[in-house]
Design a protein around this motif. Structure first.
Motif, PDB file in Angstrom:
ATOM      1  N   HIS A   1      33.711 -24.131  -4.430  1.00 45.58           N
ATOM      2  CA  HIS A   1      35.291 -22.883  -4.584  1.00 45.58           C
ATOM      3  C   HIS A   1      35.591 -23.432  -4.069  1.00 45.58           C
ATOM      4  O   HIS A   1      37.248 -23.511  -5.095  1.00 45.58           O
ATOM      5  CB  HIS A   1      34.526 -21.859  -4.313  1.00 45.58           C
ATOM      6  N   LEU A   2      36.251 -23.977  -2.903  1.00 47.70           N
ATOM      7  CA  LEU A   2      37.214 -24.409  -2.562  1.00 47.70           C
ATOM      8  C   LEU A   2      38.200 -25.677  -3.336  1.00 47.70           C
ATOM      9  O   LEU A   2      39.819 -25.507  -3.579  1.00 47.70           O
ATOM     10  CB  LEU A   2      37.264 -24.794  -1.386  1.00 47.70           C
TER      11      LEU A   2
ATOM     12  N   GLU B   1      40.367 -22.952  -5.495  1.00 47.78           N
ATOM     13  CA  GLU B   1      40.036 -21.527  -4.064  1.00 47.78           C
ATOM     14  C   GLU B   1      41.163 -22.108  -2.236  1.00 47.78           C
ATOM     15  O   GLU B   1      41.290 -21.170  -1.958  1.00 47.78           O
ATOM     16  CB  GLU B   1      38.408 -21.404  -3.942  1.00 47.78           C
TER      17      GLU B   1
ATOM     18  N   VAL C   1      43.617 -20.426  -2.692  1.00 46.93           N
ATOM     19  CA  VAL C   1      43.906 -18.914  -2.605  1.00 46.93           C
ATOM     20  C   VAL C   1      43.292 -18.404  -1.185  1.00 46.93           C
ATOM     21  O   VAL C   1      44.115 -16.686  -1.174  1.00 46.93           O
ATOM     22  CB  VAL C   1      42.744 -18.054  -3.742  1.00 46.93           C
ATOM     23  N   LEU C   2      43.007 -18.794  -0.663  1.00 50.67           N
ATOM     24  CA  LEU C   2      42.780 -18.792   0.281  1.00 50.67           C
ATOM     25  C   LEU C   2      44.017 -19.122   1.928  1.00 50.67           C
ATOM     26  O   LEU C   2      44.434 -18.340   2.381  1.00 50.67           O
ATOM     27  CB  LEU C   2      41.586 -19.664   1.109  1.00 50.67           C
TER      28      LEU C   2
ATOM     29  N   TYR D   1      38.585 -10.013   0.584  1.00 51.92           N
ATOM     30  CA  TYR D   1      38.685 -10.980  -0.176  1.00 51.92           C
ATOM     31  C   TYR D   1      37.306 -12.303  -0.055  1.00 51.92           C
ATOM     32  O   TYR D   1      36.590 -12.654  -0.118  1.00 51.92           O
ATOM     33  CB  TYR D   1      39.527 -11.348   0.312  1.00 51.92           C
TER      34      TYR D   1
ATOM     35  N   LYS E   1      32.731 -15.683  -2.554  1.00 51.27           N
ATOM     36  CA  LYS E   1      32.689 -17.288  -3.172  1.00 51.27           C
ATOM     37  C   LYS E   1      32.704 -17.972  -1.671  1.00 51.27           C
ATOM     38  O   LYS E   1      32.908 -19.349  -1.707  1.00 51.27           O
ATOM     39  CB  LYS E   1      34.360 -17.024  -3.326  1.00 51.27           C
TER      40      LYS E   1
END
Length: 250
Positions: free
Chosen positions: A120-121, A125, A128-129, A151, A156
Motif C-alpha cells: 500500500h505504501l 499510501e 497519504v500517511l 485512518y 491498509k
C-alpha cells in the motif's frame, strides 16, 4: 445509553502523588521532550518503517529490556532498513527469514502484515500517511489524533488494532491525547479503586477501548497534564524505559 467516569478527590490525590513519584524518570522525561515539546520528531520514511515494524513485533509477545524483541529493535537487521526491504526480491520471505532468525514469534503473520502494508505504501499510501502525520506535527488536537487513528484502522495497516494504531503515532512523537492501553494501565486503575475495569482482551473492542481511554484522559485533564504523560508515568512505574509496548507484557 451513556457511561461516565466519576473520579473523586481521594482518587485524584492518589494519581497526583503517583505522577509526582514517576514524572522525572527517563521515559516520562523523554516523552515530554518528544511528544509535548516536539523536539526530535523524525518523519522520514526510514523511521516510520522502523516504527511500523516495531508495532508489529511488539504485538502478542514480550518486549521488555532483555527480550528478543528489544534486541531485534536495537539491532542492524535489514528488516528495519527501508532500502534493504525495497531491494529484496521477495519481501515476505525476506522479512520472515529475518524475524525467525531473531527468534520472534508470529514471524509468518508479521511478515504478511508488513508486506501488505509495504504494498500500500509503495503504491501511493506514503503520501497519504505523511499528510495525516503532518497534521499532528503542529497544533495537535484530540480530534486530529482521532482522525489519524481512524485512518490507521481503515484497513491498509493490518496488525495495527486499537492499541497499536495509537502506539504508532505515540512512538513517532505525534500523540498527546490518544494512548496505547494495555494491562499496566488496567492494573493501575484497579489499584486506585476503579469500580469497573475490563479485561485486557476486551480492549480489542473499540467501544470498550475508548471508554477506558476516556478515564485516562479525564484523570490527565484533572491533573493538568497530557494523557501521553500519564501513560509514560504508568509505564515508568513498572520500570519500563522505552515505548516498545506489548499486550503480553505484565
Amino acid at each position: 445509553m451513556l457511561a461516565n467516569w466519576n473520579i473523586d478527590d481521594h482518587t485524584l490525590a492518589l494519581w497526583r502523588r503517583f505522577v509526582a513519584e514517576n514524572e522525572n524518570k527517563d521515559l516520562p522525561r523523554r516523552r515530554y521532550e518528544l511528544n509535548v515539546r516536539r523536539n526530535g520528531i523524525d518523519l522520514s520514511k526510514q523511521n516510520i518503517w522502523r516504527v511500523l515494524v516495531g508495532c508489529q513485533v511488539t504485538t502478542q509477545q514480550r518486549s521488555g529490556p532483555n527480550s528478543g524483541v528489544s534486541r531485534f529493535l536495537k539491532s542492524e537487521s535489514p528488516a528495519l532498513d527501508i532500502h534493504r526491504c525495497r531491494e529484496s526480491k521477495d519481501l515476505a520471505d525476506f522479512l520472515e527469514t529475518e524475524l525467525t532468525g531473531a527468534g520472534l514469534r508470529r514471524a509468518p503473520t508479521i511478515a504478511g502484515n508488513l508486506t501488505e502494508i509495504w504494498k500500500h505504501l509503495e503504491e501511493g499510501e506514503w503520501r497519504v500517511l505523511l499528510s495525516h502525520l503532518e497534521t499532528l506535527r503542529s497544533y495537535p488536537t484530540s480530534l486530529k489524533e482521532k482522525a489519524v487513528v481512524a485512518y490507521m484502522l481503515a484497513g491498509k495497516y493490518p496488525g495495527l488494532g486499537q492499541k497499536q494504531s495509537r502506539n504508532f503515532i505515540q512512538w513517532v512523537g505525534l500523540s498527546r491525547y490518544e494512548v496505547p492501553l494495555d494491562s499496566r494501565v488496567l492494573k493501575k486503575m484497579r489499584e486506585f479503586g476503579a469500580s469497573f475495569v475490563p479485561s485486557g482482551t476486551a480492549l480489542t473492542d473499540e467501544v470498550v477501548y475508548c471508554f477506558v481511554q476516556r478515564c485516562v484522559q479525564q484523570v490527565a485533564r484533572e491533573l493538568d497534564i497530557y494523557p501521553c504523560m500519564l501513560d509514560a508515568c504508568i509505564f515508568a512505574s513498572f520500570d519500563i524505559a522505552d515505548d516498545t509496548k506489548s499486550a503480553d507484557d505484565a
